[in-house]
Design a protein around this motif. Structure first.
Motif, PDB file in Angstrom:
ATOM      1  N   ASN A  16       0.793  -1.232   0.000  1.00 15.70           N
ATOM      2  CA  ASN A  16       0.000   0.000   0.000  1.00 15.70           C
ATOM      3  C   ASN A  16       0.819   1.272   0.000  1.00 15.70           C
ATOM      4  N   PHE A  17       2.062   1.194   0.472  1.00 17.10           N
ATOM      5  CA  PHE A  17       2.826   2.442   0.610  1.00 17.10           C
ATOM      6  C   PHE A  17       4.130   2.456  -0.190  1.00 17.10           C
ATOM      7  N   ILE A  60       5.232   8.560   1.458  1.00 18.67           N
ATOM      8  CA  ILE A  60       3.901   8.789   2.026  1.00 18.67           C
ATOM      9  C   ILE A  60       3.532  10.267   1.952  1.00 18.67           C
ATOM     10  N   HIS A  75      -8.650  10.689   5.757  1.00 22.03           N
ATOM     11  CA  HIS A  75      -7.596  10.137   4.892  1.00 22.03           C
ATOM     12  C   HIS A  75      -6.776   9.079   5.634  1.00 22.03           C
ATOM     13  N   ASP A  85      -6.574   4.901   4.729  1.00 25.33           N
ATOM     14  CA  ASP A  85      -5.352   4.101   4.594  1.00 25.33           C
ATOM     15  C   ASP A  85      -5.299   2.953   5.599  1.00 25.33           C
ATOM     16  N   LYS A 144      -7.244   0.242   3.946  1.00 24.03           N
ATOM     17  CA  LYS A 144      -6.501  -0.474   2.894  1.00 24.03           C
ATOM     18  C   LYS A 144      -5.504  -1.472   3.473  1.00 24.03           C
ATOM     19  N   THR A 145      -4.990  -1.163   4.658  1.00 26.29           N
ATOM     20  CA  THR A 145      -3.836  -1.899   5.168  1.00 26.29           C
ATOM     21  C   THR A 145      -4.200  -2.991   6.166  1.00 26.29           C
TER      22      THR A 145
END
Ligand code: MGD
Ligand code: MGD
Ligand code: MO
Length: 742
Positions: A420-421, A558, A569, A573, A576-577
């Protein structure tokens, strides 16, 4: 005092809140505490009822004290620090230090300086960034977290620390429920408890081990009272007859206010310190004998067959143990053990609750697995009215772990971060709390950063830990209030003052909220409402973003600025993680929040074999010389961990003093001690002498050979090398001491 809560508790909470915060600010805060549109109580992690929250007061005396402590109108700034040299502040006790008030601006202590001095936020971030970037390896820095940190802040913090390049993310969990996490993870496949609040109302038996809910989780008493009204039998296993468990008045009910005494506990088993494992094994043996007389009548054989592994071996192990010897090791009479077994024999819905009385022992992991053994025998996991209930401490300690604060991250988490990052997080496991202290002591760690908490006072072996911190080049604390960890510091030190739970947090003109996970896996929002005591405070998420930008600069993958616009926000995230946060922003806005997934609750076990495991363990009692005693370090009614609200322990009848040692009269007689004698407490493990000076002797209903003192005062006696097997938790509940009369 036999009856907890009721009118005195309500009066106490008002007294604390209004004297600290003033009437208007205090009422405003209490009115929103634990409301669905309010802020999460910063005290314990006990859940709020899903649908029937009291319109008047869904808080307790100790929650109100925690709010008062944070919402205080007292504030300290540049002139306070200019007038008070660090050395003099360090001479105050924790109670006096905590009463100083909220810190209002960033403070810096240069090398060799005697006083903290103001520093701008940007200069502070630059200093930390420089110190971090000049290390020869990122592993020379440690980043501690205390459990009040929100999901949003905790997620950003671990992301920053991992992008910086280390897994050195110790947290207060390491000293708290780590043993529960390890035991439950290995036995059941998830390191969290399985029950929901409504399970309490269906349970037939509730066993409470090593926990003092009257003081530490007061709202749990309401649940217990309701459970009892529905027919549950309550068994309390504790060296002390804790007031909250023995009798309780519900302050939220008229009857309670009128002072009707309702004893909660049906069977009280006053175990010796760490006598729980032999007690549980003795109960299991008696149950096994009954099961062997009439197969399938006592144990849930179909549950055992379908869901577990190791049953036969476990029964064979029990058959080899000597029940009389186990009874002696537990300190409980055979007749009482038999009574416990009789209660459990015919019941199928059993909840076991526990806290620090079990987790802070050498054999803590095995003791907790022994609880699991008992529940597995009875098929009491994964069905309504039954299951595991490790009652968490800090209000978001469970959430911090869920979103990645862990020095031993799973491969799954690391891969997810990478996906993801776009950076590869460090793979090597980091230091936990005890390892961090040792690494600082050995000068392998040079920068110490703490997101909340009071590391020095909370950790073991105070002298040793103080020396470890003093060896650091830089110590940094993100804090709301002054504490001892600011006063025992590295070559240079920084205090970064942050918003607390009750403070209004505004970004871009919009009031933000954060979210927390309670002890039962419910994630819900928390929105502060009070005007911060100073315009110079930053929120924890903002501090982390600025620190990350200063430290990582253009190298970072990031977009930290994005998080500074809106916390939605951050939640996107997290979603997502981390598994379980689908539609986070939507669901966290539903009043009451949402449950995270829990395999045990659904009746499955996420171990390697997909079965729950019986565990085989042998108990080995701590061997004591004739002049030695075991000491547990516990909380008084007037503290939150290292924050001391007052000097009374009302429910135990102790007033105006914290340096007390509770002793059995026979142990006093042996030493020719009288009530109020002043003694020194001494521990001599590892060839080093540790002394806690000047404690007052108090005769108390505690088993012979056992003593109790308050944490953090007695932490000087807890040896740094005395840790629980597998969880590495300091053994704060079984310290070997000698008593020296002054
Ligand atoms: N007001 C308030 N609330 C709090 C806190 C606070 O300090 N103040 N702290 C928060 C935190 S972080 C936590 S972790 C929890 C802590 O909550 P608790 O675990 O209830 O806290 P302790 O005071 O450590 O209490 C331990 C209990 O275990 C018993 N005990 C000690 N040794 C043994 C043993 O060997 N066997 C058995 N069976 N019992 C034993 C003690 O007599 C005591 O009743 O509370 C949370 N809530
Ligand atoms: N001997 C002994 N030692 C123990 C225990 C024991 O039972 N016996 N219990 C252990 C347990 S269970 C725990 S959880 C640990 C607790 O260890 P910690 O979590 O490190 O300690 P606390 O006393 O909870 O931390 C209090 C400080 O946190 C800061 N603070 C408060 N609110 C906020 C906030 O919102 N943000 C930030 N950034 N800072 C804030 C304040 O400055 C305050 O001084 O102690 C452990 N130590
Ligand atoms: Mo804790």
């Amino acid at each position: 005092m036999k009856v907890a809560a009721g009118i005195p508790a309500v009066l106490q909470s008002f007294k604390h809140v209004f004297s600290e915060a003033g009437i208007l600010r205090g009422l405003k805060a209490l009115n929103k505490l634990n409301k669905k549109d309010g802020f999460d109580c910063p005290s314990c992690a006990w859940p709020d009822p899903d649908d029937e929250r009291s319109p008047i007061a869904e808080y307790c005396e100790n929650g109100a004290k925690a709010v008062a402590d944070e919402a205080t109108a007292k504030a300290i700034g540049a002139s306070f620090f200019a007038a008070n040299p660090v050395k003099e502040l360090a001479l105050l006790n924790d109670y006096e230090i905590g009463k100083k008030g909220r810190i209002t601006l960033p403070m810096y202590l240069p090398q060799g300086a005697t006083h903290y001095q103001p520093i701008s936020w940007m200069a502070a971030f630059t200093k930390i960034a420089k110190a971090l970037n000049s290390l020869s390896s990122p592993d020379e820095a440690v980043f501690y977290t205390s459990g009040r940190t929100s999901n949003e802040a905790a997620f950003l913090y671990q992301l920053f620390v991992r992008e910086f390049g280390t897994n050195n993310l110790p947290d207060c969990s390491n000293m708290c429920h780590e043993s529960s996490g390890v035991a439950l993870g290995e036995s059941l496949g998830i390191g969290k408890g399985s029950v929901k609040l409504e399970d309490f109302y269906e349970a037939e038996v509730i066993i409470i081990l090593g926990q003092n809910p009257g003081t530490n989780h007061p709202r749990m008493l309401t649940a217990l009272q309701k459970a009892k009204a529905n027919g549950a039998i309550i068994i309390s296993i504790n060296p002390l007859p804790e007031t909250g468990l023995m009798g309780f008045n519900n302050p939220q009910k008229l009857k309670g206010i009128l002072g009707i005494n309702s004893a909660l506990t049906d069977l009280f088993l006053p175990v010796k310190i760490n006598g729980d494992m032999p007690l549980l094994q003795a109960i299991e043996i008696l149950l096994l004998q009954e099961e062997e007389k009439s197969a399938g009548k006592v144990f849930d054989q179909s549950f055992i067959k379908n869901n577990t592994e190791g049953y036969k071996e476990f029964c064979n192990h029990l058959r080899q143990l000597d029940v009389q010897q186990l009874a002696i090791a537990s300190g409980i009479d055979m007749a009482d053990i038999r009574q416990a077994a009789d209660i459990l024999k015919s019941k199928t819905k059993i909840i076991a609750c526990w806290a620090m009385g079990l987790t802070q022992h050498k054999n803590a992991v095995d003791t907790i697995k022994e609880i699991v053994n008992l529940l597995l025998l009875k098929g009491s996991i994964g069905k309504p009215g039954a299951g595991t209930c490790p009652v968490r401490g800090h209000s978001n300690v469970q959430g911090d772990r869920t979103v990645g604060i862990f020095e031993k991250p799973s491969q799954k988490l690391l891969q997810s971060i990478q996906q993801n990052f776009g950076f590869k997080p460090p793979q090597k496991h980091g230091y936990d709390v005890v390892e961090s202290i040792k690494a600082m002591y050995e000068e392998k760690v040079k920068v110490f950063v703490a997101m909340g908490g009071n590391f020095l006072s909370a950790t073991p072996d105070t002298e040793f830990t103080a020396n470890a911190l003093r060896k650091c080049k830089l110590t940094v604390h993100v804090s709301t209030k002054l504490n001892r960890s600011h006063l025992v510091h590295g070559n240079e030190a920084l205090i970064l003052p942050c918003l607390g739970r009750s403070d209004k947090d505004i970004l871009n003109g919009e009031v933000q909220f954060v979210s927390c996970e309670n002890s039962m896996g419910v994630v819900q929002q928390s929105k502060g409402l009070l005007k911060p005591v100073s315009g110079n405070l930053l929120s924890e998420p903002s501090i982390i973003c600025h620190l990350a930008k200063a430290t990582l600069g253009d190298k970072s993958k990031i977009d930290w600025d994005k998080y500074l616009l809106h916390y939605d926000h951050i939640r996107d995230d997290i979603e997502k993680t981390i598994p379980g946060f689908e539609k986070y922003n939507e669901r966290v806005r539903i009043p009451g929040g949402f449950y995270l997934p829990n395999c045990n609750r659904d009746g499955s076990f996420d171990t390697v074999t997909k079965k729950a495991h019986f565990n085989i363990a042998n108990f080995a009692a701590t061997e004591l010389a004739a002049d030695e005693l075991l000491m547990m370090t516990i909380r008084s009614h007037d503290q939150f961990n290292t924050t001391i609200y007052g000097l009374d322990d009302r429910y135990r009848g102790i007033y105006n003093e914290r340096r007390v040692v509770l002793m059995n009269q026979s142990d006093m007689n042996k030493r020719q001690l009288k009530q109020n004698d002043i003694v020194d407490l001494v521990n001599e493990e590892d060839g080093r002498q540790r002394i806690a000076h000047k404690f007052i002797v108090v005769p108390y209903a505690i088993p012979a050979g056992c003593t109790a003192t308050y944490f953090p005062e007695a932490n000087v006696l807890v040896p740094i090398n005395s840790v629980a097997e597998k969880s590495n938790t300091p053994v704060s509940k079984a310290v070997v001491i000698k008593i020296r009369k002054q």
